[in-house]
Design a protein around this motif. Sequence first.
Motif, PDB file in Angstrom:
ATOM      1  N   TYR A 154     -16.055  18.137  56.668  1.00 37.13           N
ATOM      2  CA  TYR A 154     -14.658  17.769  56.457  1.00 37.13           C
ATOM      3  C   TYR A 154     -14.457  16.825  55.267  1.00 37.13           C
ATOM      4  N   MET A 155     -15.445  16.731  54.380  1.00 39.26           N
ATOM      5  CA  MET A 155     -15.307  15.932  53.158  1.00 39.26           C
ATOM      6  C   MET A 155     -15.715  16.810  51.975  1.00 39.26           C
ATOM      7  N   PRO A 156     -14.775  17.544  51.408  1.00 43.80           N
ATOM      8  CA  PRO A 156     -15.099  18.477  50.318  1.00 43.80           C
ATOM      9  C   PRO A 156     -15.660  17.751  49.097  1.00 43.80           C
ATOM     10  N   PHE A 157     -16.747  18.271  48.569  1.00 40.08           N
ATOM     11  CA  PHE A 157     -17.392  17.653  47.409  1.00 40.08           C
ATOM     12  C   PHE A 157     -16.534  17.798  46.154  1.00 40.08           C
ATOM     13  N   LEU A 158     -15.891  18.969  45.998  1.00 43.53           N
ATOM     14  CA  LEU A 158     -15.079  19.208  44.797  1.00 43.53           C
ATOM     15  C   LEU A 158     -13.958  18.185  44.656  1.00 43.53           C
ATOM     16  N   LEU A 159     -13.341  17.838  45.785  1.00 41.23           N
ATOM     17  CA  LEU A 159     -12.259  16.854  45.748  1.00 41.23           C
ATOM     18  C   LEU A 159     -12.776  15.500  45.278  1.00 41.23           C
ATOM     19  N   SER A 160     -13.914  15.082  45.809  1.00 38.55           N
ATOM     20  CA  SER A 160     -14.494  13.793  45.410  1.00 38.55           C
ATOM     21  C   SER A 160     -14.879  13.801  43.932  1.00 38.55           C
ATOM     22  N   PHE A 161     -15.451  14.911  43.472  1.00 37.85           N
ATOM     23  CA  PHE A 161     -15.901  15.002  42.081  1.00 37.85           C
ATOM     24  C   PHE A 161     -14.726  14.936  41.101  1.00 37.85           C
ATOM     25  N   PHE A 162     -13.697  15.733  41.357  1.00 35.56           N
ATOM     26  CA  PHE A 162     -12.564  15.766  40.428  1.00 35.56           C
ATOM     27  C   PHE A 162     -11.720  14.490  40.497  1.00 35.56           C
ATOM     28  N   LEU A 163     -11.689  13.837  41.657  1.00 32.37           N
ATOM     29  CA  LEU A 163     -11.013  12.543  41.732  1.00 32.37           C
ATOM     30  C   LEU A 163     -11.727  11.513  40.852  1.00 32.37           C
ATOM     31  N   THR A 164     -13.044  11.538  40.866  1.00 28.26           N
ATOM     32  CA  THR A 164     -13.826  10.612  40.039  1.00 28.26           C
ATOM     33  C   THR A 164     -13.590  10.878  38.553  1.00 28.26           C
ATOM     34  N   LEU A 165     -13.643  12.151  38.175  1.00 34.56           N
ATOM     35  CA  LEU A 165     -13.435  12.521  36.767  1.00 34.56           C
ATOM     36  C   LEU A 165     -12.013  12.194  36.318  1.00 34.56           C
ATOM     37  N   SER A 166     -11.045  12.456  37.192  1.00 32.67           N
ATOM     38  CA  SER A 166      -9.649  12.145  36.880  1.00 32.67           C
ATOM     39  C   SER A 166      -9.447  10.645  36.685  1.00 32.67           C
ATOM     40  N   ALA A 167     -10.121   9.858  37.536  1.00 30.44           N
ATOM     41  CA  ALA A 167     -10.004   8.401  37.419  1.00 30.44           C
ATOM     42  C   ALA A 167     -10.485   7.915  36.064  1.00 30.44           C
ATOM     43  N   VAL A 168     -11.547   8.516  35.547  1.00 29.95           N
ATOM     44  CA  VAL A 168     -12.068   8.134  34.228  1.00 29.95           C
ATOM     45  C   VAL A 168     -11.041   8.426  33.132  1.00 29.95           C
ATOM     46  N   MET A 169     -10.455   9.620  33.161  1.00 34.02           N
ATOM     47  CA  MET A 169      -9.497  10.027  32.124  1.00 34.02           C
ATOM     48  C   MET A 169      -8.247   9.149  32.130  1.00 34.02           C
ATOM     49  N   TRP A 170      -7.697   8.916  33.323  1.00 31.54           N
ATOM     50  CA  TRP A 170      -6.468   8.130  33.395  1.00 31.54           C
ATOM     51  C   TRP A 170      -6.716   6.640  33.149  1.00 31.54           C
ATOM     52  N   PHE A 171      -7.931   6.181  33.409  1.00 30.87           N
ATOM     53  CA  PHE A 171      -8.261   4.799  33.095  1.00 30.87           C
ATOM     54  C   PHE A 171      -8.173   4.567  31.593  1.00 30.87           C
ATOM     55  N   ILE A 191      -1.513   1.866  35.277  1.00 28.68           N
ATOM     56  CA  ILE A 191      -2.237   3.144  35.328  1.00 28.68           C
ATOM     57  C   ILE A 191      -3.746   2.906  35.304  1.00 28.68           C
ATOM     58  N   ALA A 192      -4.191   1.935  34.507  1.00 29.19           N
ATOM     59  CA  ALA A 192      -5.625   1.724  34.316  1.00 29.19           C
ATOM     60  C   ALA A 192      -6.315   1.100  35.525  1.00 29.19           C
ATOM     61  N   ILE A 193      -5.715   0.066  36.110  1.00 24.86           N
ATOM     62  CA  ILE A 193      -6.396  -0.707  37.165  1.00 24.86           C
ATOM     63  C   ILE A 193      -6.762   0.131  38.403  1.00 24.86           C
ATOM     64  N   PRO A 194      -5.836   0.895  38.986  1.00 27.36           N
ATOM     65  CA  PRO A 194      -6.213   1.636  40.199  1.00 27.36           C
ATOM     66  C   PRO A 194      -7.316   2.661  39.973  1.00 27.36           C
ATOM     67  N   ASN A 195      -7.438   3.140  38.737  1.00 24.04           N
ATOM     68  CA  ASN A 195      -8.455   4.151  38.466  1.00 24.04           C
ATOM     69  C   ASN A 195      -9.866   3.575  38.415  1.00 24.04           C
ATOM     70  N   VAL A 196      -9.977   2.242  38.283  1.00 26.12           N
ATOM     71  CA  VAL A 196     -11.290   1.608  38.402  1.00 26.12           C
ATOM     72  C   VAL A 196     -11.807   1.775  39.830  1.00 26.12           C
ATOM     73  N   LEU A 197     -10.936   1.469  40.794  1.00 27.67           N
ATOM     74  CA  LEU A 197     -11.309   1.647  42.192  1.00 27.67           C
ATOM     75  C   LEU A 197     -11.485   3.131  42.519  1.00 27.67           C
ATOM     76  N   GLY A 198     -10.641   3.957  41.894  1.00 31.96           N
ATOM     77  CA  GLY A 198     -10.747   5.397  42.127  1.00 31.96           C
ATOM     78  C   GLY A 198     -12.105   5.933  41.726  1.00 31.96           C
ATOM     79  N   PHE A 199     -12.607   5.464  40.597  1.00 30.49           N
ATOM     80  CA  PHE A 199     -13.934   5.887  40.134  1.00 30.49           C
ATOM     81  C   PHE A 199     -15.022   5.419  41.115  1.00 30.49           C
ATOM     82  N   THR A 200     -14.919   4.159  41.565  1.00 29.76           N
ATOM     83  CA  THR A 200     -15.919   3.591  42.474  1.00 29.76           C
ATOM     84  C   THR A 200     -15.960   4.343  43.801  1.00 29.76           C
TER      85      THR A 200
END
Length: 294
Positions: free
Chosen positions: A159-176, A187-196
């Motif tokens: 119940y924890m899809p890997f694709l969702l976790s991967f693309f959330l991490t990549l998205s966090a980098v771009m928007w940061f 926009i930048a600050i929340p994406n630090v936590l998003g990446f982590t």
Amino acid sequence: MIHLAFTFGLLGNIVSFMVFLAPVPTFYKIYKKKSTEGFQSVPYVIGLFSAMLWIYYAFLKPDTTLLITINSVGCCIQSFYICFFLFYATKKAKMDTVKLLLLLNFFGLGLIILLTQFLAKGSNRAQIVGWICLIFSLCVFVAPLGIVRQVIKTKSVEYMPFLLSFFLTLSAVMWFFYGLLRKDYNIAIPNVLGFTLGVLQMVLYVIYKNAKKVTKEVKIAEKENTVTIVEEHKISEDKLKEQIIDVVKLSAMVCSEIIPIVPELNEINMPQLSGIINGEKIKPKETIEASVEV
């Protein structure tokens, strides 16, 4: 600098679109099983609320076309996911989802728009909405962690899809980098936590991805051992039954040889019996001799 920010924003749009499509395998499982099972609607409801909130923030800021486009697409996709979830969810899950939708997307968003429109003016309005966006962006990244406890408890990443976790991490980098280059820290600050948090989810996936297979193999082995024990028990019972039958047959044979002798003994008269008792030599009858010889 502006062109570089636009590049990261464009890449952020592409990756975020992939983030929105990442749950498709999850909903395909729901479609095949005709049940939502252990899946939750919370990430999609919060995702819809966040997308709507970012659209409102984008209208309050200049040059935010990239934010409007991707979040508009996000609103459509998240709405589809929620409708799909409601169609296959249990009655309790439907009620919880509807309550959350009313609380966040109607009363919550409506209250934010009303308060900021009447109580704040100009740049202060965008700043207040930006801080609210920052908080709920963190919630978007934290929401998938609701199943982390379930993953650790069940040792299964079903119940924890890997694709969702991967693309959330990549998205966090771009928007940061997009927020950093535009000096928009909302926009930048929340994406630090998003990446982590995204990295944490992927690490958990790597740890527990094979745990389910091991559990199945153990269960199969236990089942085979149980079957073997039952079969051995049945064999032991069969052998015991055969032994009992042999004893019964042997007893019947012995008894059949002994019982005919008893009537012959009844034919011996009392003098003969007294002679035997007194030590006199008495010749047994032929029938008795025959019986003894046998």
